[in-house]
Design an enzyme around this catalytic site. Structure first.
Site, PDB file in Angstrom:
ATOM      1  N   ASP A  13      34.042  31.327 -29.959  1.00  0.00           N
ATOM      2  CA  ASP A  13      32.928  31.763 -29.104  1.00  0.00           C
ATOM      3  C   ASP A  13      33.252  31.637 -27.615  1.00  0.00           C
ATOM      4  O   ASP A  13      32.374  31.364 -26.796  1.00  0.00           O
ATOM      5  CB  ASP A  13      31.632  30.977 -29.431  1.00  0.00           C
ATOM      6  CG  ASP A  13      31.341  30.974 -30.906  1.00  0.00           C
ATOM      7  OD1 ASP A  13      31.402  32.064 -31.500  1.00  0.00           O
ATOM      8  OD2 ASP A  13      31.104  29.894 -31.479  1.00  0.00           O
ATOM      9  N   LYS A  16      35.927  36.229 -26.566  1.00  0.00           N
ATOM     10  CA  LYS A  16      37.085  37.104 -26.878  1.00  0.00           C
ATOM     11  C   LYS A  16      36.666  38.556 -26.986  1.00  0.00           C
ATOM     12  O   LYS A  16      37.374  39.456 -26.552  1.00  0.00           O
ATOM     13  CB  LYS A  16      37.733  36.670 -28.203  1.00  0.00           C
ATOM     14  CG  LYS A  16      38.376  35.314 -28.156  1.00  0.00           C
ATOM     15  CD  LYS A  16      38.998  34.942 -29.484  1.00  0.00           C
ATOM     16  CE  LYS A  16      37.997  34.613 -30.580  1.00  0.00           C
ATOM     17  NZ  LYS A  16      37.183  33.413 -30.362  1.00  0.00           N
ATOM     18  N   ASN A  38      33.172  35.614 -40.904  1.00  0.00           N
ATOM     19  CA  ASN A  38      32.694  34.379 -40.257  1.00  0.00           C
ATOM     20  C   ASN A  38      32.691  34.570 -38.736  1.00  0.00           C
ATOM     21  O   ASN A  38      31.999  33.860 -38.017  1.00  0.00           O
ATOM     22  CB  ASN A  38      33.559  33.162 -40.650  1.00  0.00           C
ATOM     23  CG  ASN A  38      35.052  33.402 -40.549  1.00  0.00           C
ATOM     24  OD1 ASN A  38      35.504  34.527 -40.372  1.00  0.00           O
ATOM     25  ND2 ASN A  38      35.832  32.350 -40.692  1.00  0.00           N
ATOM     26  N   GLY A  40      32.029  36.488 -35.072  1.00  0.00           N
ATOM     27  CA  GLY A  40      30.983  37.331 -34.497  1.00  0.00           C
ATOM     28  C   GLY A  40      31.388  37.637 -33.070  1.00  0.00           C
ATOM     29  O   GLY A  40      31.351  36.761 -32.220  1.00  0.00           O
ATOM     30  N   HIS A  41      31.861  38.841 -32.824  1.00  0.00           N
ATOM     31  CA  HIS A  41      32.336  39.209 -31.490  1.00  0.00           C
ATOM     32  C   HIS A  41      31.292  40.068 -30.781  1.00  0.00           C
ATOM     33  O   HIS A  41      30.976  41.165 -31.235  1.00  0.00           O
ATOM     34  CB  HIS A  41      33.682  39.934 -31.594  1.00  0.00           C
ATOM     35  CG  HIS A  41      34.789  39.028 -32.047  1.00  0.00           C
ATOM     36  ND1 HIS A  41      36.026  39.467 -32.431  1.00  0.00           N
ATOM     37  CD2 HIS A  41      34.822  37.676 -32.168  1.00  0.00           C
ATOM     38  CE1 HIS A  41      36.777  38.427 -32.768  1.00  0.00           C
ATOM     39  NE2 HIS A  41      36.061  37.337 -32.625  1.00  0.00           N
ATOM     40  N   THR A 128      30.140  28.917 -42.213  1.00  0.00           N
ATOM     41  CA  THR A 128      29.222  30.039 -42.006  1.00  0.00           C
ATOM     42  C   THR A 128      28.642  30.510 -43.344  1.00  0.00           C
ATOM     43  O   THR A 128      27.787  31.393 -43.360  1.00  0.00           O
ATOM     44  CB  THR A 128      29.954  31.216 -41.339  1.00  0.00           C
ATOM     45  OG1 THR A 128      31.054  31.581 -42.179  1.00  0.00           O
ATOM     46  CG2 THR A 128      30.464  30.846 -39.954  1.00  0.00           C
ATOM     47  N   GLN A 225      37.810  33.100 -34.289  1.00  0.00           N
ATOM     48  CA  GLN A 225      37.592  31.641 -34.187  1.00  0.00           C
ATOM     49  C   GLN A 225      38.395  31.108 -32.986  1.00  0.00           C
ATOM     50  O   GLN A 225      38.647  31.848 -32.055  1.00  0.00           O
ATOM     51  CB  GLN A 225      37.948  30.913 -35.497  1.00  0.00           C
ATOM     52  CG  GLN A 225      37.011  31.205 -36.650  1.00  0.00           C
ATOM     53  CD  GLN A 225      37.349  32.474 -37.407  1.00  0.00           C
ATOM     54  OE1 GLN A 225      38.494  32.738 -37.708  1.00  0.00           O
ATOM     55  NE2 GLN A 225      36.346  33.258 -37.739  1.00  0.00           N
ATOM     56  N   ARG A 306      24.592  26.490 -30.690  1.00  0.00           N
ATOM     57  CA  ARG A 306      25.921  25.891 -30.520  1.00  0.00           C
ATOM     58  C   ARG A 306      25.780  24.565 -29.793  1.00  0.00           C
ATOM     59  O   ARG A 306      24.962  24.430 -28.883  1.00  0.00           O
ATOM     60  CB  ARG A 306      26.825  26.813 -29.708  1.00  0.00           C
ATOM     61  CG  ARG A 306      27.085  28.125 -30.396  1.00  0.00           C
ATOM     62  CD  ARG A 306      27.998  29.025 -29.558  1.00  0.00           C
ATOM     63  NE  ARG A 306      28.111  30.336 -30.177  1.00  0.00           N
ATOM     64  CZ  ARG A 306      28.052  31.486 -29.513  1.00  0.00           C
ATOM     65  NH1 ARG A 306      27.907  31.511 -28.210  1.00  0.00           N
ATOM     66  NH2 ARG A 306      28.156  32.630 -30.161  1.00  0.00           N
ATOM     67  N   SER A 412      35.647  36.248 -15.875  1.00  0.00           N
ATOM     68  CA  SER A 412      34.512  37.024 -16.362  1.00  0.00           C
ATOM     69  C   SER A 412      33.245  36.424 -15.752  1.00  0.00           C
ATOM     70  O   SER A 412      33.004  35.225 -15.865  1.00  0.00           O
ATOM     71  CB  SER A 412      34.485  36.950 -17.889  1.00  0.00           C
ATOM     72  OG  SER A 412      33.250  37.382 -18.365  1.00  0.00           O
ATOM     73  N   GLY A 414      30.051  37.729 -16.265  1.00  0.00           N
ATOM     74  CA  GLY A 414      28.844  38.140 -16.983  1.00  0.00           C
ATOM     75  C   GLY A 414      29.256  38.863 -18.251  1.00  0.00           C
ATOM     76  O   GLY A 414      30.438  39.152 -18.449  1.00  0.00           O
TER      77      GLY A 414
END
Ligand code: IMP
Length: 428
Positions: A13, A16, A38, A40-41, A128, A225, A306, A412, A414
């Site tokens: 998380d 990526k 598992n 989540g992008h 997950t 991951q 998280r 980055s 935002g």
């Protein structure tokens, strides 16, 4: 660019998805090489937010998107993801390629994953629940079904009959709470329906990837991951069941290590973790709550909040070494905008009182030793130029680079594509 691997340097998380999406602009193909749904992008552009679990983020830019041999795929979930992308107008069939050697996550894998977690009680891993561990277990145990097996229907039916018989006995013997039985016939007909639509996308992906390399194309390898969820180098047993490190991009996609040009590590400006396991810089106070709400730190796959904490330089320095990282992309610095003081872990105090500036085998019961830095206390979200960034933020970035031993090539500011400052594109 050549072959560029993108990896998470913490517990996943790190952002990526956004960086992969950004760099896909110059890529000819994007490859997923480990893990499954598992992951989540999250990718945001225009006014839309996309969350991808299986398909490489490259698909959003209509680029060849390869699910390579190292991933494990839940076919019914993949079909759902494909249909959702089609509804958004993306011509998925034209761009997606699936390895004939990729293993399937079968319905019993999900059940085993969830039932085992229940059985573990307080010592559960916090998976997950997507069946990832059991699918990789069957792969290693030579009990798996691969995508290529779906193409020969008669063989598939025979294999399913054998496997379902075994699995039903396994469930009866191990989980008395599990009442239903799997039916080989039901699974067979369901999968044959799915596969009719996907058949032409199932190919020998190592041949395709190596051909692209020979033609001098640019290829992104999208890790899922993060480093400390790696099966060998992570916080075992609180890890996922694949190797998340850059080295596995080669095995998981069928290319040689000499083809890799560089490795970009994605680093969140603070630390987060989903699921259980040690987390030395975790904040259980109001600062942790601020990071969680400002950073919108909720799992993209399970929606779980998280756990949040200060930046841990020991972890990221180890990730730089383990992955051979050439440069880093720093994400979510703007989440720290409101803090008076920021902390960075630079050593751990072990339970015996000793101070240690390396990663011990276990992170249980270590206490972080912090370096404090002044915050910038001004809004920075959406900055697009380096000289727009406050001095305190530049000092924080320089300190991170010094401590982890890598240059920063992307900042980055935002979630949107345009909210990015690219500093050293020659690094990737
Ligand atoms: P599994 O991969 O579902 O077996 O879960 C093992 C551990 O990895 C759990 O702590 C999960 O929360 C964590 N995990 C798996 N995938 C991701 C991810 O994409 N981001 C962050 N944590 C993950």
């Amino acid at each position: 660019m050549g072959c560029l691997i993108i990896v998470g340097t913490q517990w996943g998380d790190e952002g990526k998805g956004k960086v992969v999406d950004l760099l896909t602009e110059s890529a000819d193909a994007v490859v997923r090489y480990q893990g499954g749904n598992n992951a989540g992008h999250t990718v945001m552009f225009g006014n839309k937010t996309y969350i991808l679990h299986m398909i490489p983020s490259g698909i959003l830019r209509e680029t060849t998107s390869i699910l390579a041999n190292g991933v494990v795929i839940d076919l019914s979930e993949l079909v759902k993801e494909i249909n959702d992308l089609k509804k958004m107008g993306i011509d998925v069939d034209k761009y997606i390629r699936i390895s004939d050697r990729a293993h399937l996550v079968m319905p019993w894998h999900k059940e085993i994953d969830q039932l085992r977690e229940k059985k573990r009680g307080k010592s559960k891993i916090g998976t997950t629940g997507r069946g990832i561990g059991p699918a990789y277990e069957d792969k290693a145990g030579r009990e798996g079904i691969r995508f290529g097996d779906l193409l020969d229907h008669e063989k598939l039916r025979t294999r399913l009959i054998e496997l379902v018989k075994e699995k039903n006995i396994f469930f009866k013997n191990n989980f008395d709470t599990f009442q239903k039985l799997f039916s080989a016939e039901d699974i067979f007909y369901e999968y044959v329906e799915y596969i009719k639509k996907l058949e032409s996308c199932i190919i020998d992906t190592p041949s395709l990837i190596n051909k692209l390399i020979e033609e001098g194309k640019n290829i992104l390898f999208e890790g899922a991951q993060g480093t400390f969820l790696d099966m060998d180098h992570g916080t075992y047993p609180f890890v996922t069941s694949s190797n998340t490190l850059s080295g596995n991009a080669c095995i998981g996609s069928g290319i040689g290590p000499t083809s890799i040009k560089s490795v970009l590590g994605i680093v969140k400006a603070y630390t987060t973790r989903v699921g259980n396991g040690p987390f030395p810089t975790e904040l259980l106070d109001n600062d942790g709550k601020i990071l969680q709400s400002e950073g919108n730190e909720y799992g993209a796959t399970t929606g779980r909040p998280r756990r949040c904490g200060w930046f841990d330089a020991l972890l990221v320095r180890q990730a730089v070494r383990l992955n051979g990282i050439n440069s880093i992309a720093l994400t979510k610095l703007d989440v720290l905008d409101g803090f008076e003081t920021l902390k960075i872990a630079i050593a751990y105090r072990l339970p015996n009182g000793e101070e240690y500036d390396n990663l011990p085998r276990s992170l249980e019961n270590v206490k972080p030793v912090y370096l404090e830095m002044p915050g910038w206390k001004c809004p920075t979200a959406g900055a697009v130029k380096y000289d727009q960034l406050p001095d305190e933020m530049l000092a924080y970035i320089d300190k991170i680079c010094e401590l982890v031993g890598a240059k920063v090539s992307i900042i980055s500011t935002g979630p949107k594509r345009e909210e990015t400052i690219v500093l050293n594109p020659d690094q990737f």
